[in-house]
Design a protein around this motif. Structure first.
Motif, short mmCIF file in Angstrom:
data_model
loop_
_atom_site.label_atom_id
_atom_site.label_comp_id
_atom_site.label_asym_id
_atom_site.label_seq_id
_atom_site.Cartn_x
_atom_site.Cartn_y
_atom_site.Cartn_z
N UNK A 1 0.81 -1.22 0.00
CA UNK A 1 0.00 0.00 0.00
C UNK A 1 0.85 1.27 0.00
N UNK A 2 2.00 1.24 0.65
CA UNK A 2 2.88 2.43 0.60
C UNK A 2 3.50 2.56 -0.79
N UNK A 3 3.72 1.44 -1.48
CA UNK A 3 4.21 1.50 -2.87
C UNK A 3 3.17 2.19 -3.76
N UNK A 4 1.89 1.92 -3.52
CA UNK A 4 0.83 2.61 -4.27
C UNK A 4 0.88 4.10 -3.99
N UNK A 5 1.15 4.46 -2.74
CA UNK A 5 1.25 5.88 -2.38
C UNK A 5 2.42 6.54 -3.10
N UNK A 6 3.54 5.84 -3.18
CA UNK A 6 4.71 6.38 -3.88
C UNK A 6 4.39 6.57 -5.36
N UNK A 7 3.71 5.60 -5.96
CA UNK A 7 3.32 5.72 -7.37
C UNK A 7 2.39 6.91 -7.58
N UNK A 8 1.44 7.09 -6.68
CA UNK A 8 0.55 8.26 -6.75
C UNK A 8 1.36 9.55 -6.61
#
Length: 176
Positions: A64-71
């Motif tokens: 989920x933090x990887x998704x945040x980084x992508x965003x």
């Protein structure tokens, strides 16, 4: 006879109009709501913070933090247009993002949180935008290392709280 025919025609037309508005209203309700990148970032940051607070496992937090980084990366690209005075800074930061996510926590902190590997900037908003990506990457690195004790959860929590605080600064400055 003519009155009956006219009345019947009028009723048919009114019922057709009523059906048309009803189906249009129904179609409007079925359309998904499109969120802006800022809204998506806020929602994902709060979601990551929730994962930390319920002490979910490291794999879930890392994903989920990887998704945040992508965003964050998408947001950086969008904000280079909206905040042109930060373009050079944000382009450099976005170029470093791929490497940043594979670094240990200490290296992210020294090189990017403290800004040693980034060009200088003049506008405070540039700093606040940078923090959105860097704190997300910090949480991702913490999760990658493993959440072995309450100190690591607390560190991740504080990073997310700080990311959300910087997000609020960005939002406020963009609204002006």
């Amino acid at each position: 006879m003519l009155k009956s025919l006219l009345l019947t025609s009028l009723l048919i037309m009114l019922s057709a109009c009523g059906d048309n508005t009803e189906s249009t209203h129904s179609e409007q309700l079925d359309e998904p709501v499109q969120l802006t990148l800022l809204e998506q970032y806020r929602n994902q940051a709060v979601h990551v913070l929730d994962i930390i607070n319920i002490k979910n496992d490291a794999n879930k937090l890392q994903k989920e933090s990887a998704k945040l980084v992508t965003l964050s990366q998408s947001l950086l690209k969008e904000l280079t247009v909206e905040v042109p005075q930060c373009t050079h800074y944000l382009v450099s930061l976005n170029a470093a993002a791929a490497d940043m996510t594979s670094l240990p926590v200490e290296k992210i902190a020294s090189d990017y949180l403290r800004g040693k590997k980034l060009p200088s900037f003049e506008q405070p908003i540039c700093y606040h935008i940078k923090e959105l990506l860097v704190h997300g990457a910090m949480v991702q690195a913490i999760a990658h290392k493993g959440l072995n004790n309450s100190v690591e959860y607390k560190t991740a929590e504080l990073d997310m709280i700080e990311a959300i605080a910087h997000f609020e600064q960005v939002e406020a400055e963009l609204a002006d």
